[in-house]
Scaffold this motif. Structure first.
Motif, mmCIF file in Angstrom:
data_model
loop_
_atom_site.group_PDB
_atom_site.id
_atom_site.type_symbol
_atom_site.label_atom_id
_atom_site.label_comp_id
_atom_site.label_asym_id
_atom_site.label_seq_id
_atom_site.Cartn_x
_atom_site.Cartn_y
_atom_site.Cartn_z
ATOM 1 N N LEU A 144 -32.356 -21.964 -10.762
ATOM 2 C CA LEU A 144 -33.434 -21.548 -9.862
ATOM 3 C C LEU A 144 -32.936 -21.477 -8.418
ATOM 4 N N GLU A 145 -32.148 -22.472 -8.021
ATOM 5 C CA GLU A 145 -31.590 -22.481 -6.667
ATOM 6 C C GLU A 145 -30.627 -21.319 -6.447
ATOM 7 N N ALA A 146 -29.978 -20.869 -7.513
ATOM 8 C CA ALA A 146 -29.039 -19.748 -7.425
ATOM 9 C C ALA A 146 -29.747 -18.395 -7.414
ATOM 10 N N GLY A 147 -31.068 -18.425 -7.545
ATOM 11 C CA GLY A 147 -31.825 -17.183 -7.450
ATOM 12 C C GLY A 147 -32.404 -16.654 -8.749
ATOM 13 N N ARG A 148 -32.194 -17.344 -9.838
ATOM 14 C CA ARG A 148 -32.809 -16.915 -11.099
ATOM 15 C C ARG A 148 -34.311 -17.110 -11.023
ATOM 16 N N SER A 149 -35.044 -16.192 -11.589
ATOM 17 C CA SER A 149 -36.495 -16.292 -11.666
ATOM 18 C C SER A 149 -36.864 -17.267 -12.784
ATOM 19 N N GLU A 209 -36.984 -15.972 -16.303
ATOM 20 C CA GLU A 209 -35.734 -15.573 -16.959
ATOM 21 C C GLU A 209 -35.150 -16.693 -17.819
#
Length: 130
Positions: free
Chosen positions: A23-28, A31
């Motif tokens: 999540l912190e890396a930008g995954r929704s 997903e």
């Protein structure tokens, strides 16, 4: 594929950390699918307490991380699958690894013992590529 080494007692904790990192890396959130080989994730138990229809509707809506038993028979597919290897029975772990691999569209994160899942993933000697 990514491996996060953990014994079965710590696999759930490592999986939660992996979800946070994704999540912190930008995954929704929509997903990510978290599958357990053994006991259910506490969040899955919580969500199921509202009834099966509401629980499975969350999967279809795709707006949040979904937590399920790797042995569930419903079709599930997400970009990222986090497999929690929180069981020590080889047959159950192998089946969970096969299912998790089939449910991941882009990335499989395995939280557990590499040697336990390597035979299923075609990696002799417990080596699973990161």
């Amino acid at each position: 594929m990514q491996l996060i080494a953990a014994d079965p007692r710590r696999a759930l904790e490592r999986a939660d950390e992996a979800v946070d990192a994704l999540l912190e890396a930008g995954r929704s959130p929509g997903e990510i699918l978290v599958l357990t080989a053994g006991d259910a994730h506490p969040w899955q138990r919580h969500e199921r307490s509202f009834g099966e229809a509401a629980y499975w509707a969350q999967l279809a809506e795709g707006g949040d991380v979904f937590y399920a038993d790797a042995h569930a028979t419903r079709p599930m597919r997400r970009e990222v699958v986090v497999l929690v290897v929180n069981d020590t029975r080889p047959g159950r772990v192998h089946q969970a690894a096969r299912k998790a691999l089939g449910h991941a569209a882009a990335l499989l994160v395995v939280c557990g013992d590499a040697a336990a899942v390597a035979p299923v993933l075609g990696r002799p000697g417990g080596r699973v590529p990161a």
